[in-house]
Scaffold this active site. Sequence first.
Site, PDB file in Angstrom:
ATOM      1  N   ARG A 239      22.189  96.099 -45.665  1.00  0.00           N
ATOM      2  CA  ARG A 239      22.893  94.862 -45.358  1.00  0.00           C
ATOM      3  C   ARG A 239      23.010  94.044 -46.637  1.00  0.00           C
ATOM      4  O   ARG A 239      22.046  93.938 -47.409  1.00  0.00           O
ATOM      5  CB  ARG A 239      22.132  94.030 -44.313  1.00  0.00           C
ATOM      6  CG  ARG A 239      22.251  94.534 -42.895  1.00  0.00           C
ATOM      7  CD  ARG A 239      23.683  94.414 -42.361  1.00  0.00           C
ATOM      8  NE  ARG A 239      23.817  94.857 -40.978  1.00  0.00           N
ATOM      9  CZ  ARG A 239      24.180  96.089 -40.600  1.00  0.00           C
ATOM     10  NH1 ARG A 239      24.467  97.010 -41.505  1.00  0.00           N
ATOM     11  NH2 ARG A 239      24.295  96.390 -39.325  1.00  0.00           N
ATOM     12  N   GLU A 268      30.712  89.941 -45.873  1.00  0.00           N
ATOM     13  CA  GLU A 268      31.826  90.896 -45.950  1.00  0.00           C
ATOM     14  C   GLU A 268      32.831  90.639 -44.829  1.00  0.00           C
ATOM     15  O   GLU A 268      32.435  90.217 -43.749  1.00  0.00           O
ATOM     16  CB  GLU A 268      31.289  92.343 -45.889  1.00  0.00           C
ATOM     17  CG  GLU A 268      30.549  92.685 -44.598  1.00  0.00           C
ATOM     18  CD  GLU A 268      29.879  94.050 -44.646  1.00  0.00           C
ATOM     19  OE1 GLU A 268      29.259  94.404 -45.656  1.00  0.00           O
ATOM     20  OE2 GLU A 268      29.984  94.757 -43.622  1.00  0.00           O
ATOM     21  N   HIS A 286      31.617  99.299 -46.537  1.00  0.00           N
ATOM     22  CA  HIS A 286      30.692  99.510 -45.398  1.00  0.00           C
ATOM     23  C   HIS A 286      31.000 100.828 -44.677  1.00  0.00           C
ATOM     24  O   HIS A 286      31.347 100.856 -43.492  1.00  0.00           O
ATOM     25  CB  HIS A 286      30.770  98.327 -44.426  1.00  0.00           C
ATOM     26  CG  HIS A 286      29.554  98.186 -43.560  1.00  0.00           C
ATOM     27  ND1 HIS A 286      29.068  96.973 -43.135  1.00  0.00           N
ATOM     28  CD2 HIS A 286      28.707  99.102 -43.038  1.00  0.00           C
ATOM     29  CE1 HIS A 286      27.991  97.148 -42.381  1.00  0.00           C
ATOM     30  NE2 HIS A 286      27.754  98.446 -42.308  1.00  0.00           N
TER      31      HIS A 286
HETATM   32  C1  DGY Z   1      25.080  99.881 -38.442  1.00  0.00           C
HETATM   33  O1  DGY Z   1      25.106 100.744 -37.570  1.00  0.00           O
HETATM   34  O2  DGY Z   1      24.284  98.950 -38.401  1.00  0.00           O
HETATM   35  C2  DGY Z   1      26.062 100.009 -39.554  1.00  0.00           C
HETATM   36  O3  DGY Z   1      25.936  99.027 -40.470  1.00  0.00           O
HETATM   37  C3  DGY Z   1      27.467 100.108 -39.028  1.00  0.00           C
HETATM   38  O4  DGY Z   1      27.627 101.400 -38.670  1.00  0.00           O
END
Ligand code: DGY
Length: 319
Positions: A239, A268, A286
């Site tokens: 993150r 983002e 991402h």
């Molecule tokens: C998650 O699953 O938390 C990712 O960041 C998105 O697939």
Amino acid sequence: MTKPNLLVTRRLPEAVEVRALHDYHATLNLADTPTTPASILAASAGMDAILCCTSDRLDAATIAALPACVRVISTFSVGTDHIDLAAAKARGIPVCNTPDVLTEATAELSMLLILAASRRAGEGERMVRADAWTGWAPTQLMGRQVSGKRLGIFGMGRIGQSLARMARGFNMTVHYRNRSRLAPELEQGAVYHDNDAHFLAQCDVLALNAPGGAATLKWLNADRIAMLPRGAVVTNAARGTLVDDDALIAALTSGHVSFAGLDVFAGEPAIHPGYRALENTVLLPHLGSATIETRDAMGHLALDGVDAVLAGRVPGNLV
Ligand code: DGY
């Protein structure tokens, strides 16, 4: 029998939408328009369930204002930092997520960031694409070798452990920092550190793989960056909120951090503009779980959670 009403906030893989339409009165977001808390609230009128994503914000105020008919929120993600879990609990709304099924895909992406950042793949790709490559040269785009280096993994959960397995294939020595030490069969020889200074001093490459949220907010700040060996490579497939962007940009500018590979960003898609100005960054949108196999599995697991709650069962993927 009438089917329950399901709000699906974003486009999902075809097989998942077909299942959702078969089993539910599903409202799909066919235009795949990004949501806002207000748009989710407006669309949740009459819904029994909400299937949301990491890009949707279900903060405390939004959850408090959800109609009483909403009986479950299932997120197409393993991360739950976009959902105020305490607010959901206060409303008695169970939350489901998609653990396990995205472990390998996200670890692969972490490994890709390590390789791409260390070996300057972003710069090389941009050069070739811009028709600026004048031919092979002995000193062109020399990066940092990955094989045999020390990899520090911050967050040794399922994804961190999978990344460690992959990194061993590159003969990397794995160090890790985690809430608690793993059992030896999970550690697989990785070296546990119970403090940041000892851990960070070992990181030729630092890979961030810990969950977001208050506990890890801006964990990688100027003080911790200073504990890295000069020239370390930093990657983030977890993150964006784990990183103090100003501090990392300053370190990338000074060379204290040589390269960064980032797949996630605070705020983002509105990323800190400083990253774009730096050549020594590889920036991805991402993509951690973005494989066909994984996104299908995530969608089906998210629906399994909705099915279970609406049938009065405890879902296996309850957060
Ligand atoms: C998650 O699953 O938390 C990712 O960041 C998105 O697939």
